[in-house]
Motif scaffolding. Structure first.
Motif: not given
Length: 167
Positions: A50-75
């Motif tokens: 996510s490009d924002r941290i959701i309170a109380g959920r600790d298993k996350y990868i924080a990114v600045n650009d969710i669309r760019g990250a989504m494309a790279l991770i998907s590939r």
């Protein structure tokens, strides 16, 4: 994250309805609701991006650009399948769908003459990747779907893929 270093990711999606155990969930979009994340984690998502941290959920990868990250991770998740495809992308203001169908017909005629697989296809009207065939709901799907279709095409022996791309 140390305790998750060996966690296998078996699915990647931004749609909470499609989460299965082992999913890396992509929390994206202006209409994203935290309840989608909670539902995903309950269904077995191992973490979220996510490009924002959701309170109380600790298993996350924080990114600045969710669309760019989504494309790279998907590939990466789908092992860079376009390297094993000849891909034809058609864009513009008018005539994309018609041009794609003409190109598909040419490639399918070639495939029939050479005893190879029918051309993969992704357009405003329908999608075919060798495994899935369905009526499309939008011109250009989100990147995880695009990469999944490319991966399906490679797995099914498709060599050529025609894609209609939003201008």
């Amino acid at each position: 994250w140390d305790s998750y270093a060996e966690t296998e990711v078996t699915n990647l999606t931004f749609d909470s309805r499609k989460v299965t155990p082992g999913t890396l969930f992509i929390a994206k979009g202006v209409h994203f609701k935290e309840e989608y994340l909670f539902s995903s984690l309950e269904k077995g998502a191992v973490a979220y991006i996510s490009d924002r941290i959701i309170a109380g959920r600790d298993k996350y990868i924080a990114v600045n650009d969710i669309r760019g990250a989504m494309a790279l991770i998907s590939r990466m998740f789908y092992c860079d399948p376009q390297t094993d495809l000849t891909t034809f992308a058609v864009t513009g203001t008018k005539g994309k769908t018609t041009t794609c169908y003409y190109l598909k017909e040419i490639l399918d005629t070639y495939a029939a003459d050479t005893s190879t697989r029918e051309c993969g296809f992704m357009s405003t009207i329908d999608t075919y990747d060798g495994i899935e065939r369905f009526e499309s709901t939008n011109t250009t799907p989100e990147s995880p779907d695009v990469w999944r279709h490319f991966s399906n095409a490679v797995k099914s022996g498709i060599e050529n893929y025609v894609v209609e791309v939003s201008a």
